[in-house]
Design a protein around this motif. Structure first.
Motif, PDB file in Angstrom:
ATOM      1  N   ALA A 232       0.865  -1.189  -0.080  1.00 56.83           N
ATOM      2  CA  ALA A 232       0.076   0.116  -0.056  1.00 56.83           C
ATOM      3  C   ALA A 232       0.851   1.274  -0.167  1.00 56.83           C
ATOM      4  CB  ALA A 232      -0.935   0.005   1.365  1.00 56.83           C
ATOM      5  N   PHE A 233       2.030   1.330   0.689  1.00 60.23           N
ATOM      6  CA  PHE A 233       2.900   2.424   0.800  1.00 60.23           C
ATOM      7  C   PHE A 233       3.352   2.781  -0.464  1.00 60.23           C
ATOM      8  CE2 PHE A 233       5.703  -1.137   1.067  1.00 60.23           C
ATOM      9  CZ  PHE A 233       6.960  -0.378   0.558  1.00 60.23           C
ATOM     10  N   ARG A 234       3.658   1.788  -1.627  1.00 60.63           N
ATOM     11  CA  ARG A 234       4.005   2.095  -2.694  1.00 60.63           C
ATOM     12  C   ARG A 234       3.041   2.716  -3.756  1.00 60.63           C
ATOM     13  NH1 ARG A 234       8.415  -1.751  -5.723  1.00 60.63           N
ATOM     14  NH2 ARG A 234       8.014   0.015  -7.045  1.00 60.63           N
ATOM     15  N   VAL A 235       1.818   1.883  -3.683  1.00 61.24           N
ATOM     16  CA  VAL A 235       0.758   2.344  -4.093  1.00 61.24           C
ATOM     17  C   VAL A 235       0.168   3.675  -4.142  1.00 61.24           C
ATOM     18  CG1 VAL A 235      -1.610   1.881  -4.688  1.00 61.24           C
ATOM     19  CG2 VAL A 235      -0.249   0.061  -4.443  1.00 61.24           C
ATOM     20  N   TYR A 236       0.111   4.255  -2.703  1.00 61.94           N
ATOM     21  CA  TYR A 236      -0.254   5.626  -2.724  1.00 61.94           C
ATOM     22  C   TYR A 236       0.944   6.678  -2.844  1.00 61.94           C
ATOM     23  CZ  TYR A 236      -4.411   3.581  -0.739  1.00 61.94           C
ATOM     24  OH  TYR A 236      -5.513   3.118  -0.718  1.00 61.94           O
ATOM     25  N   ASP A 237       2.110   6.032  -2.965  1.00 62.77           N
ATOM     26  CA  ASP A 237       3.301   7.085  -3.289  1.00 62.77           C
ATOM     27  C   ASP A 237       3.588   7.345  -4.446  1.00 62.77           C
ATOM     28  OD1 ASP A 237       3.934   7.780  -0.464  1.00 62.77           O
ATOM     29  OD2 ASP A 237       5.777   6.253  -0.518  1.00 62.77           O
ATOM     30  N   GLU A 238       3.258   6.209  -5.277  1.00 62.06           N
ATOM     31  CA  GLU A 238       3.804   6.150  -6.734  1.00 62.06           C
ATOM     32  C   GLU A 238       2.548   6.348  -7.798  1.00 62.06           C
ATOM     33  OE1 GLU A 238       6.240   2.824  -7.016  1.00 62.06           O
ATOM     34  OE2 GLU A 238       7.306   3.271  -5.192  1.00 62.06           O
ATOM     35  N   PHE A 239       1.354   6.096  -7.377  1.00 63.17           N
ATOM     36  CA  PHE A 239       0.214   6.397  -8.252  1.00 63.17           C
ATOM     37  C   PHE A 239      -0.616   7.243  -7.932  1.00 63.17           C
ATOM     38  CE2 PHE A 239       1.687   2.069  -8.658  1.00 63.17           C
ATOM     39  CZ  PHE A 239       1.851   1.904 -10.092  1.00 63.17           C
ATOM     40  N   GLU A 240      -1.301   8.120  -8.887  1.00 63.02           N
ATOM     41  CA  GLU A 240      -2.724   9.019  -8.492  1.00 63.02           C
ATOM     42  C   GLU A 240      -3.612   8.275  -7.968  1.00 63.02           C
ATOM     43  OE1 GLU A 240      -2.148  12.319  -8.915  1.00 63.02           O
ATOM     44  OE2 GLU A 240      -0.313  12.187 -10.006  1.00 63.02           O
ATOM     45  N   HIS A 241      -4.309   8.994  -7.227  1.00 60.11           N
ATOM     46  CA  HIS A 241      -5.719   8.475  -6.400  1.00 60.11           C
ATOM     47  C   HIS A 241      -6.804   8.090  -7.413  1.00 60.11           C
ATOM     48  CE1 HIS A 241      -4.686   8.880  -2.220  1.00 60.11           C
ATOM     49  NE2 HIS A 241      -4.151  10.018  -2.391  1.00 60.11           N
ATOM     50  N   SER A 242      -6.548   8.762  -8.486  1.00 62.28           N
ATOM     51  CA  SER A 242      -7.735   8.182  -9.726  1.00 62.28           C
ATOM     52  C   SER A 242      -7.428   7.136 -10.273  1.00 62.28           C
ATOM     53  CB  SER A 242      -7.969   9.463 -10.476  1.00 62.28           C
ATOM     54  OG  SER A 242      -6.692   9.818 -11.200  1.00 62.28           O
ATOM     55  N   GLU A 243      -6.139   6.588 -10.155  1.00 63.24           N
ATOM     56  CA  GLU A 243      -5.815   5.423 -10.728  1.00 63.24           C
ATOM     57  C   GLU A 243      -5.657   4.119 -10.001  1.00 63.24           C
ATOM     58  OE1 GLU A 243      -2.234   7.548 -13.436  1.00 63.24           O
ATOM     59  OE2 GLU A 243      -1.724   6.721 -11.385  1.00 63.24           O
ATOM     60  N   ILE A 244      -6.196   4.346  -8.633  1.00 61.32           N
ATOM     61  CA  ILE A 244      -6.127   3.240  -7.749  1.00 61.32           C
ATOM     62  C   ILE A 244      -7.537   2.720  -7.232  1.00 61.32           C
ATOM     63  CG2 ILE A 244      -5.326   2.497  -5.469  1.00 61.32           C
ATOM     64  CD1 ILE A 244      -3.494   4.676  -5.516  1.00 61.32           C
ATOM     65  N   VAL A 245      -7.795   1.535  -7.293  1.00 61.60           N
ATOM     66  CA  VAL A 245      -9.243   0.871  -6.984  1.00 61.60           C
ATOM     67  C   VAL A 245      -8.723  -0.099  -5.691  1.00 61.60           C
ATOM     68  CG1 VAL A 245     -11.033  -0.747  -7.426  1.00 61.60           C
ATOM     69  CG2 VAL A 245     -10.444   0.950  -9.192  1.00 61.60           C
ATOM     70  N   LYS A 246      -9.394  -0.004  -4.542  1.00 59.89           N
ATOM     71  CA  LYS A 246      -9.015  -0.764  -3.379  1.00 59.89           C
ATOM     72  C   LYS A 246      -9.944  -2.202  -3.503  1.00 59.89           C
ATOM     73  CE  LYS A 246      -7.511  -1.123   1.312  1.00 59.89           C
ATOM     74  NZ  LYS A 246      -7.322  -0.529   2.443  1.00 59.89           N
ATOM     75  N   ASN A 247      -9.684  -3.177  -3.544  1.00 61.34           N
ATOM     76  CA  ASN A 247     -10.362  -4.215  -3.733  1.00 61.34           C
ATOM     77  C   ASN A 247     -10.792  -4.700  -2.362  1.00 61.34           C
ATOM     78  OD1 ASN A 247     -10.347  -4.341  -6.712  1.00 61.34           O
ATOM     79  ND2 ASN A 247      -8.097  -5.443  -6.249  1.00 61.34           N
ATOM     80  N   ASP A 248     -12.074  -5.745  -2.249  1.00 59.25           N
ATOM     81  CA  ASP A 248     -12.492  -5.971  -1.057  1.00 59.25           C
ATOM     82  C   ASP A 248     -11.382  -7.060   0.020  1.00 59.25           C
ATOM     83  OD1 ASP A 248     -14.936  -5.115  -1.790  1.00 59.25           O
ATOM     84  OD2 ASP A 248     -16.022  -6.976  -2.574  1.00 59.25           O
ATOM     85  N   ASP A 249     -10.474  -7.622  -0.860  1.00 48.67           N
ATOM     86  CA  ASP A 249      -9.339  -8.409  -0.095  1.00 48.67           C
ATOM     87  C   ASP A 249      -8.218  -7.688   0.234  1.00 48.67           C
ATOM     88  OD1 ASP A 249      -8.398  -7.949  -2.604  1.00 48.67           O
ATOM     89  OD2 ASP A 249      -7.905  -9.950  -3.029  1.00 48.67           O
ATOM     90  N   GLY A 250      -8.346  -6.116   0.142  1.00 50.26           N
ATOM     91  CA  GLY A 250      -7.108  -5.417   0.492  1.00 50.26           C
ATOM     92  C   GLY A 250      -6.293  -5.219  -0.539  1.00 50.26           C
ATOM     93  N   SER A 251      -6.266  -5.984  -1.773  1.00 52.06           N
ATOM     94  CA  SER A 251      -5.251  -5.682  -2.795  1.00 52.06           C
ATOM     95  C   SER A 251      -5.772  -4.492  -3.417  1.00 52.06           C
ATOM     96  CB  SER A 251      -5.286  -6.998  -3.692  1.00 52.06           C
ATOM     97  OG  SER A 251      -6.371  -7.156  -4.340  1.00 52.06           O
ATOM     98  N   PHE A 252      -4.925  -3.967  -4.234  1.00 47.39           N
ATOM     99  CA  PHE A 252      -5.297  -2.613  -5.002  1.00 47.39           C
ATOM    100  C   PHE A 252      -5.242  -3.167  -6.695  1.00 47.39           C
ATOM    101  CE2 PHE A 252      -3.097  -1.768  -1.379  1.00 47.39           C
ATOM    102  CZ  PHE A 252      -4.018  -0.636  -0.964  1.00 47.39           C
TER     103      PHE A 252
END
Length: 299
Positions: A232-252
């Motif tokens: 998660a730390f890399r996902v939110y650091d390296e991608f825009e929020h509009s590019e991210i979907v958080k799934n039910d199992d916690g993955s992205f």
């Protein structure tokens, strides 16, 4: 030489406020007699210099004197200072003395608004010297010669008319016209060795289109990645929020458009087993092939 000394003397008087003839004599490595002649020249030019004797005496400028800067508005001054601060933050050699002098002449002591650490450029004198050579070649339009290693490790000797330094994707590049390939090319600075600035001048200018990535990359692709929760730390650091979907199992699930090249492959692989390419199929196949070839080395 005298003109340079006179300009520098005005700067010293601005900065020091009060200075003795002996101090100026030592600073410029000339006689005190020469200093007094220079002061007469400055006075004749309309610069209000006065001297005082006794304890605390010396040579000064009138406190109310400000160098004529009608050609440079207050807004222009702020833009110049802030731009130089930005360059200084990038560790561009030679900027700090200019910034200091202009700050004194403009009578501004602006707070430092930016600080950037591109660690590679601060890593050693060799890299700073390489940066200075490239900067000089671009400004004075001099051809450069260097040895270069491509992404595939292929060695070649190049002659180039450098037009621009570019920071892109966590790396520095130099863009210009390659005389060997007779085409515009972009070279990663870290792969440049034995850099030499020649005496040969050129007239070529930077194109308005600025198409400096054409030689380095393929057409952009839209990739879809599935990334494990603990990244998660890399996902939110390296991608825009509009590019991210958080799934039910916690993955992205991340959707990103990037040019397809070796850097993209390396970036995806940097996640290790924590990420997989869902789309497009050709990118997924390319990553699988790289992993299969890597696995063969351990079997």
């Amino acid at each position: 030489m005298k003109i340079d000394r006179l300009l520098e003397m005005v700067y010293v008087l601005f900065e020091k406020k009060n200075v003795t003839a002996k101090e100026l004599s030592n600073y410029f490595e000339v006689s005190q007699r020469t200093i007094y002649r220079d002061l007469e020249t400055l006075s004749a030019a309309g610069i209000p210099i006065y001297t005082s004797k006794g304890k605390g005496g010396g040579i000064r400028l009138l406190d109310s004197y400000v160098m004529k800067k009608s050609m440079v508005t207050d807004k222009d001054q702020l833009e110049i200072i802030s731009s130089l601060q930005g360059m200084n933050a990038l560790n561009v050699p030679g900027v700090e003395p200019v910034l200091k002098k202009l700050g004194v002449l403009f009578q501004r002591n602006e707070s430092k608004w930016i600080d950037v650490d591109f660690s590679h450029w601060g890593s050693g004198e060799d890299e700073k010297e390489k940066f200075m050579k490239l900067k000089s070649a671009i400004i004075y339009k001099k051809r450069i010669q260097f040895d270069y290693y491509s992404t595939n490790g292929e060695y070649s000797e190049r002659i180039m008319e450098p037009l621009q330094l570019i920071f892109k994707g966590q790396a520095w590049y130099v863009y210009g016209f390659c005389m060997v390939r007779n085409a515009y090319r972009m070279f990663r600075v870290t792969r440049i060795n034995k850099l030499n600035v020649t005496d040969e001048s050129f007239e070529r200018c930077l194109e308005e289109e600025n198409r400096f990535f054409v030689a380095e990359i393929k057409e952009p692709i839209t990739m879809v990645l599935q990334i494990d929760p603990f990244m998660a730390f890399r996902v939110y650091d390296e991608f825009e929020h509009s590019e991210i979907v958080k799934n039910d199992d916690g993955s992205f699930t991340v959707t990103k458009t990037l040019p397809e090249n070796d850097w993209v492959y390396g970036y995806i692989l940097s996640f290790g087993a924590s990420a997989q390419v869902l789309e497009p199929k050709n990118l997924r196949d390319s990553i699988r092939k790289i992993l299969e070839n890597s696995l063969k080395k351990y079997i």
